[in-house]
Design an enzyme around this catalytic site. Structure first.
Site, PDB file in Angstrom:
ATOM      1  N   CYS A 129       0.717  -1.446  -0.228  1.00  0.00           N
ATOM      2  CA  CYS A 129       0.000  -0.011  -0.040  1.00  0.00           C
ATOM      3  C   CYS A 129       0.891   1.348   0.106  1.00  0.00           C
ATOM      4  O   CYS A 129       1.451   1.369  -0.927  1.00  0.00           O
ATOM      5  CB  CYS A 129      -0.938   0.102   1.307  1.00  0.00           C
ATOM      6  SG  CYS A 129      -2.355   1.136   0.893  1.00  0.00           S
ATOM      7  N   HIS A 240      -3.897  -5.303   0.858  1.00  0.00           N
ATOM      8  CA  HIS A 240      -3.033  -5.787   2.251  1.00  0.00           C
ATOM      9  C   HIS A 240      -3.361  -7.058   2.477  1.00  0.00           C
ATOM     10  O   HIS A 240      -4.235  -7.220   3.131  1.00  0.00           O
ATOM     11  CB  HIS A 240      -4.160  -4.602   3.124  1.00  0.00           C
ATOM     12  CG  HIS A 240      -3.625  -3.291   3.158  1.00  0.00           C
ATOM     13  ND1 HIS A 240      -2.779  -2.863   4.011  1.00  0.00           N
ATOM     14  CD2 HIS A 240      -4.205  -2.163   2.664  1.00  0.00           C
ATOM     15  CE1 HIS A 240      -2.616  -1.393   3.897  1.00  0.00           C
ATOM     16  NE2 HIS A 240      -3.736  -1.135   2.958  1.00  0.00           N
ATOM     17  N   GLU A 242      -1.819  -8.472   4.652  1.00  0.00           N
ATOM     18  CA  GLU A 242      -1.580  -8.759   6.315  1.00  0.00           C
ATOM     19  C   GLU A 242      -3.017  -8.506   7.136  1.00  0.00           C
ATOM     20  O   GLU A 242      -3.274  -8.945   8.232  1.00  0.00           O
ATOM     21  CB  GLU A 242      -0.381  -7.823   6.845  1.00  0.00           C
ATOM     22  CG  GLU A 242      -1.081  -6.430   6.975  1.00  0.00           C
ATOM     23  CD  GLU A 242      -1.203  -5.689   5.825  1.00  0.00           C
ATOM     24  OE1 GLU A 242      -0.884  -6.070   4.714  1.00  0.00           O
ATOM     25  OE2 GLU A 242      -1.673  -4.553   6.134  1.00  0.00           O
TER      26      GLU A 242
END
Ligand SMILES: *[C@@H]1O[C@H](CO)[C@@H](O)[C@H](O)[C@H]1NC(C)=O
Ligand SMILES: *[C@@H]1O[C@H](CO)[C@@H](O)[C@H](O)[C@H]1NC(C)=O
Ligand SMILES: *[C@@H]1O[C@H](CO)[C@@H](O)[C@H](O)[C@H]1NC(C)=O
Ligand SMILES: *[C@@H]1O[C@H](CO)[C@@H](O)[C@H](O)[C@H]1NC(C)=O
Length: 324
Positions: A129, A240, A242
């Site tokens: 990002c 993302h 994660e």
């Protein structure tokens, strides 16, 4: 009495154990950033932070993590790069124009990594990002080339480029992962800036970087969602991975399906396998232990309705423990 021959064997075993360990126990540095977006959660003043989701994400793939503070002298970053096996530029929200901030630290680290790779070392960087945007910002020596984008809290499948299977990132990906990424809303986007194919063309970035996938924001504005370096182990995603397994705020609509998890694990495992290809390490076990993020306790910010469940917070005068 110690038999000198046996002692020699023992010494050899100890030494090879030490070297072997370097290949399968990587340590990754995660860059911290200014606290603009999280200040309101704390009474105390902090200088920088790292979202715990990035730490858990890398740990779940078999890595250990050291925090990278911002605003330190060059030697601090030189030592960090020398001692770690790779770097992650995380997402978040900060400006690139702050002196001694996220972007300045990112520039120093990127230049060091570039130099090492050019000399034949294999030193990976991953950008997620804002970290993806940072990768291009520093590759262009601090030029601001981002476009505005509207992609807040939306999950999408990837639009792969025709020859995406030739990329390092996906050449060995199981068919199942490709299938999921192509057809399901599993890449979670939350960004107001993006990089476009036009910019890559205008800035001559296509000679150094391969665009692997694209997407469109909620207004149909196209942006690059995955790219990698043609020559070096540098990878970046606008989405993302994660958050899939480690962030849960309800209104954020983050996908948590098994298939989404599988893609997150794929990205984490891919990056960590890449970081096992160099022999960087801390001078000894003790300095390695002292550098780990395990020396810090994350703050539980989920209770305050932050989009982050937990945050690692660092003070300006945070003592630097960097294998010295
Ligand atoms: C950095 O950029 C932001 C947004 O463009 C701007 O509001 C701010 O004044 C700038 N800060 C500095 C130190 O230049
Ligand atoms: C993905 O999200 C879009 C937009 O919300 C929706 O139209 C589409 O049906 C979703 N696809 C899947 C496979 O769920
Ligand atoms: C890198 O770290 C190793 C110890 O892990 C040390 O022996 C070496 O001198 C360091 N190199 C530089 C250039 O600092
Ligand atoms: C967090 O959100 C919940 C549900 O919307 C609300 O009940 C609670 O008061 C909020 N807490 C804070 C600290 O804003």
């Amino acid at each position: 009495m110690i038999d000198p021959n046996k002692f020699g064997v023992l010494l050899l075993l100890t030494v090879s154990f030490h070297i072997l360990l370097a290949y399968d126990a990587p340590i990754i540095g995660i860059l911290s950033q200014e606290t603009f977006s999280v200040n309101h959660l704390f009474e105390e003043e902090y200088h920088s932070f790292i979202a715990a989701s990035y730490v858990k994400y890398l740990e779940s793939a078999g890595a250990r993590v050291v925090p990278i503070l911002i605003g330190k002298d060059r030697q601090y970053y030189v030592d960090l790069v020398n001692h770690t096996n790779g770097i992650l530029f995380p997402g978040g929200a900060t400006y690139f124009n702050q002196s001694d901030g996220y972007a300045d630290a990112g520039q120093i680290i990127y230049d060091l990594a570039l130099d090492l790779n050019k000399k034949g070392d294999y030193y990976p960087i991953w950008g997620t990002c804002l970290g993806m945007e940072l990768m291009i910002h520093v590759a262009l020596n601090g030029e601001e080339v981002r476009s505005h984008c509207s992609a807040s809290k939306v999950s999408m499948p990837l639009n792969f480029k025709e020859d995406f299977r030739k990329s390092k990132l996906f050449s060995e990906a199981p068919e199942e992962i490709i299938e999921i990424l192509t057809n399901q809303n599993v890449t979670y986007n939350s960004h107001q800036f993006c990089l476009t194919e036009e910019t890559f063309t205008e800035k001559n970035l296509l000679q150094d970087w391969t665009i692997i996938s694209t997407n469109e924001d909620i207004n149909g504005f196209p942006f690059i969602s995955t790219f990698e370096s043609k020559k070096f182990p540098f990878y970046a995603v606008q989405y993302h991975p994660e958050k899939i397994n480690f962030e849960f705020r309800e209104k954020d609509n983050i996908p948590h399906s098994l298939d989404a998890m599988k893609t997150s694990h794929y990205f984490a495992n891919f990056f960590i396998e890449e970081t096992k290809k160099n022999k960087h390490r801390y001078p000894d076990w003790n300095s390695e232990m002292k550098a780990l993020i395990c020396n810090y306790s994350p703050h539980f910010t989920g209770l305050k309705n932050s989009s982050y469940l937990q945050l690692y917070m660092f003070k300006k005068e945070q003592e630097v423990i960097n294998g010295k």
